[in-house]
Structure formats: structure tokens, C-alpha cells
Scaffold this active site. Structure first.
Site, PDB file in Angstrom:
ATOM      1  N   LYS A  80      -0.987  -2.872   1.309  1.00 58.60           N
ATOM      2  CA  LYS A  80       0.014  -2.180   0.499  1.00 58.60           C
ATOM      3  C   LYS A  80      -0.401  -0.724   0.371  1.00 58.60           C
ATOM      4  CE  LYS A  80       2.301  -2.400  -4.053  1.00 58.60           C
ATOM      5  NZ  LYS A  80       2.415  -3.159  -5.320  1.00 58.60           N
ATOM      6  N   SER A 155       6.898  -4.800  -6.699  1.00 55.48           N
ATOM      7  CA  SER A 155       6.829  -3.606  -5.872  1.00 55.48           C
ATOM      8  C   SER A 155       6.167  -3.820  -4.517  1.00 55.48           C
ATOM      9  CB  SER A 155       6.059  -2.518  -6.623  1.00 55.48           C
ATOM     10  OG  SER A 155       4.714  -2.925  -6.872  1.00 55.48           O
ATOM     11  N   SER A 179       4.374  -7.896  -9.538  1.00 50.43           N
ATOM     12  CA  SER A 179       4.629  -7.284  -8.227  1.00 50.43           C
ATOM     13  C   SER A 179       3.989  -7.977  -7.034  1.00 50.43           C
ATOM     14  CB  SER A 179       4.205  -5.812  -8.244  1.00 50.43           C
ATOM     15  OG  SER A 179       5.088  -5.057  -9.038  1.00 50.43           O
TER      16      SER A 179
END
Length: 499
Positions: A80, A155, A179
């Protein structure tokens, strides 16, 4: 028959193929890089550098040739873009950091690289991890591989989409209010948010420091256990990292997966396990299709020997206002460093220094980030700090106490990850409150600092994946993973792939 990523069902399968020399790390990396290129329409990746990836893969092959391989050596992974990485740009999905290159690796990246994992690239995300749909990225929204007209969740949406679509066998994510769990649920994969402090935050671009926690995203609980072995542990560079005395001891989560419970049998491996069902999680607001999938999964757990117990988490409905006071307050403080002076976007035209600050931040941050900075600054301002921020912290403590009372009656808590399946792209962008409500079932776990995970358990409206949420007590990741693993041994939801 040559090894192919098309047939991959687990990281163990990849590790075994590498160990048997059925495929080299370089060959595997090339195959996944080709898949990433073919899957560009999903917009799951924001940075890919084949030269860097292949150099790491060759180093992994050399390490194996020297007899120094670990179970993760040569296994590809995507990170990420909230974890800083030397060699790749680290943007946090923001224009503010669109050209930022870190001089060091985040501890999570460093530890997985030390185990020999090969970085495929950086995945898309909501800007500064603020969002539930991955529509807030400076680099554009990510599409859900199960239905490209829908969101993948956020996210960590890029990581979830990459794993679900087979562009990467595993990825890192972060979870501040859901998330990891919510995109795992929406995209039909497995993800775990460890106990706060289990995984180092050093090199993780901060959103809300008392909530942010990194974790793995993959197809199965077994995969997540293998990755957590490499990620978890005390880090002296992170002041919030758990010391050995406080539970920061690295466990072998994979070994614990198959450890039999007292009184367990082959047909009932979870005999004696008490599963708590919060009544607040199964009422108004939960869609019928999601509840149907959850009830079927809970019935499967009963077949595996577990007992269902009713519990209550009475302050669940307060988790949204509490979270949206505390998280923006911490964000407004953390993001104050991005002023166009030391690093980050700087406006091309400005008058004096104050004008440069204003224009740089106005241009560098997106609408959702600006919204949360303003809310956070407001609740921390004179006259409102006591009325909002301190009150929210008190209720946060009560929410944590509610969980402790529930755990006197059960071993694991289960319920929905989200009230619905993934919604259409653009469906909720005009109404931030509706977007926030999607996190109702994940926020309280984050506020309490507890470990939680999402496990695929069926499909709902539009044939979209549904995730079952498992919540454990502090440092109970091993039991969570074991409980999820038993379910996945008896079902095949985690093996389903988008067409």
C-alpha cells in the site's frame, strides 16, 4: 506442467513451488508484472518498476541457491502506498506527495524484504488513508474486480483489488477505522488488522496515530498468518510498538493455526469455542442479503463445534461520532507538517510565506482530506477541546470496556464487516455522512485497539462478496487466525475468484 500464477490458491503453494524449483522468483515476478500490465484498467497500482522488482527477484533466487531461503523468499507482494519505500515514490495517494521519494524503507517493508519477499509495486489508496471506497485518490478511483462499476472498498482498495484480481498474491494494508477489513470484505479476500502496536508504524505515513495499524491482505487466513510472522514484533523506532513485556513477542502464527483445541475432534475442530454475536450488529441498517450470508456462515461455525452466545456492545452507535472527532483531530495535527517548505507540493505562484502555505495546502490536498483537517482543527480549538475531543476520548474508553465485558462471555466476536456489499462508483461521493456510516461495524474495534479480520463468507446483491468480521481480545491474533482457518478448511468462499 509448469507452475502458473493462474493456479495459485495460497502463498504456501508459491513457497513450495519455489522450494521445489518448479519456478524461479524471477520467472514468477515476470508473470505477475505481466498480469499487472494486463490489469491496468482496475487502477490498482500507482507505481511499478520492473527493474527494481526483477533485481529483488534475482537476489531472492541467489539467496535460495545459497541455502538461506525463508518460507517467504521469492514470494511477490504489493505494498500500500502509505508505506514509504526506497526506490519507489511514496505518495499516500495525494498530490501533496506525488513526487516524494523516501530515503528509507518502512519497517514493515524492511522486514518483509529481509525475509526475501519481492516487491511488485505500490498500490492505490484513498488520499492519506481517508476514505471507504478508494475514490479519494489523486490517481483516480480503483475498480472492484468482481464488478468494475463498483468500489473495492477503502482505504486499502488498491491492495484488495490487486489480490482479488490475481495481480499480486498478497499485499500490505493499513487499518485506521476499517481500511483493511472493509476492502477485504468488498473484494472477497482475507485481511487482518492486528492489535494496535503489534505491527510497527515506523515509515507508515500517518493519518491518526492512535488508530493506524498495518496488516496483511491475502486469500486466506493461512496466508495472513505467514505474512504476520514477517511483519509483527517490537520496533524500537516506533514509540507505539508493543514491547515484549506488553505483548510484542513475535509468535509463530502459522504453527498455531493447526494447534488442536482442548476437546476438539476431526469433525468439530472448534469444540468449546464461544462466539459472541452483538445484538447491535444484527439490527436496523444491516441489509438482508448480507445478514443471510452471515447467518449461513455462523451455522457452519456451529457445525464445526462452536457455540453462539448473545452479547451486547451498547455504545456501538457512538463509534461514528467518536471516531470522526478523534481521527480528524489527529489528522489535522499530523498533516500540519505538509506546508510546501520541507517537502511536499509547493505552489508555483505565491506572494509572501503565508500565501505560499495556503496555496500549497489548497492545491496539494483533496476535498475529503481538507474536510477532515477542518473538522479536526475545529474540535481541537479553544472552547471546543473539552466539549468534543475530551468527551470523545472518554466514550472511547467506555467502548473498550464494553468489549472487555463481552469477552467474559465469549472467546471471539463475530458480525458483519459492512452493512451492505460494495456500492457503485460515485454513488456516495456527494454525501460524506452516508460514506461514514459504512464503517459502523469496524470503527469500534479500531477505537478499542483490538484485532479484527474479514473472512469471505458468501455473496450478496449483484453477486458481490460478503465478509464475516471476527474480533478478538488484545493479542488474540492466533485464535482469530485459527478460527478463520477452520472455517476456510470447511468452505471454499476464499477460493472463489472474479471472472
Amino acid at each position: 506442467m509448469p507452475f502458473s500464477a493462474d493456479s495459485v490458491t495460497s502463498l504456501r503453494q508459491i513457497a513450495d513451488a519455489l522450494a521445489a524449483r518448479s519456478v524461479s522468483a524471477e520467472e514468477l515476478a515476470r508473470e505477475y508484472l505481466a498480469r499487472i500490465e494486463a490489469g491496468r484498467a482496475l487502477n490498482a497500482f500507482v507505481a511499478v518498476d520492473p527493474e527494481l522488482t526483477l533485481a529483488q527477484a534475482r537476489a531472492a533466487d541467489e539467496r535460495r541457491a545459497q541455502g538461506q531461503a525463508t518460507p517467504l523468499t521469492g514470494v511477490p507482494i504489493a505494498h500500500k502506498d502509505v508505506f514509504v519505500t526506497r526506490g519507489w515514490k511514496s505518495t499516500a495517494g495525494s498530490k501533496m506527495l506525488a513526487n516524494y521519494e523516501s530515503p528509507f524503507d518502512a519497517t514493515v517493508v524492511e522486514r518483509l524484504a529481509a525475509a526475501g519477499m519481492v516487491t511488485l509495486g505500490k498500490t492505490n489508496m484513498d488520499e492519506f488513508a481517508m476514505g471507504s471506497s478508494n475514490e479519494n485518490s489523486f490517481f483516480g478511483p480503483v475498480s472492484n474486480p468482481w464488478d468494475t462499476s463498483r468500489v473495492p472498498g477503502g482505504s486499502s482498495g488498491g491492495s484488495a483489488a490487486a489480490v482479488a484480481a490475481g495481480l499480486a498474491p498478497a499485499a500490505t494494508g493499513t487499518d485506521t477505522g476499517g481500511s483493511i477489513r472493509q476492502p477485504a470484505s468488498f473484494s472477497g479476500i482475507t485481511g487482518i488488522k492486528p492489535t494496535y502496536g503489534r505491527v510497527s508504524r515506523y515509515g507508515m505515513i500517518a493519518f491518526a496515530s492512535s488508530l493506524d495499524q498495518g496488516g496483511p491482505m491475502a486469500h486466506s487466513a493461512e496466508d495472513c498468518a505467514l505474512l504476520l510472522n514477517g511483519m509483527a514484533g517490537f520496533d524500537p523506532k516506533d514509540s507505539t510498538s508493543l514491547t515484549p513485556e506488553l505483548g510484542g513477542v513475535t509468535e509463530d502464527f502459522t504453527r498455531l493455526l493447526g494447534q488442536p483445541r482442548a476437546g476438539a475432534t476431526a469433525s468439530q475442530p472448534l469444540a468449546g469455542l464461544r462466539i459472541g454475536l452483538p445484538r447491535e450488529y444484527f439490527g436496523k441498517g444491516l441489509s438482508a442479503d448480507v445478514e443471510q450470508a452471515l447467518r449461513a456462515a455462523l451455522a457452519e461455525y456451529e457445525k464445526l463445534g462452536a457455540t453462539l452466545v448473545d452479547v451486547t456492545l451498547p455504545k456501538t452507535e457512538l463509534s461514528i461520532p467518536v471516531y470522526y472527532i478523534i481521527a480528524p483531530a489527529e489528522a489535522s495535527s499530523n498533516l500540519s507538517r505538509f506546508d510546501g517548505v520541507r517537502y511536499g507540493h509547493r505552489a508555483a505562484q505565491y506572494g509572501d510565506l503565508l500565501d505560499m502555505y495556503k496555496k500549497s495546502r489548497a492545491e496539494g490536498f483533496g476535498p475529503e482530506v481538507k474536510r477532515r483537517i477542518m473538522v479536526g482543527t475545529y474540535v481541537l480549538s479553544h472552547g471546543y477541546y473539552d466539549a468534543y475531543y475530551l468527551q470523545a476520548q472518554k466514550i472511547r474508553r467506555i467502548i473498550a470496556d464494553d468489549f472487555q465485558r463481552a469477552f467474559t462471555q465469549c472467546d471471539v466476536i463475530m458480525g458483519p464487516v459492512a452493512p451492505t456489499v460494495a456500492w457503485k462508483l460515485g454513488e456516495k461521493t456527494a454525501d460524506p455522512v452516508q460514506m461514514y456510516l459504512a464503517d459502523i461495524f469496524t470503527l469500534s474495534t479500531s477505537l478499542a485497539g483490538l484485532p479484527g479480520m474479514s473472512v469471505p463468507c458468501g455473496f450478496g446483491e449483484g453477486n458481490m462478496p460478503v465478509g464475516l468480521q471476527l474480533i478478538g481480545n488484545y493479542f488474540d491474533e492466533a485464535q482469530l487466525l485459527q478460527t478463520a482457518h477452520a472455517f476456510q478448511q470447511a468452505t471454499d468462499w476464499h477460493l472463489r475468484r472474479p471472472a
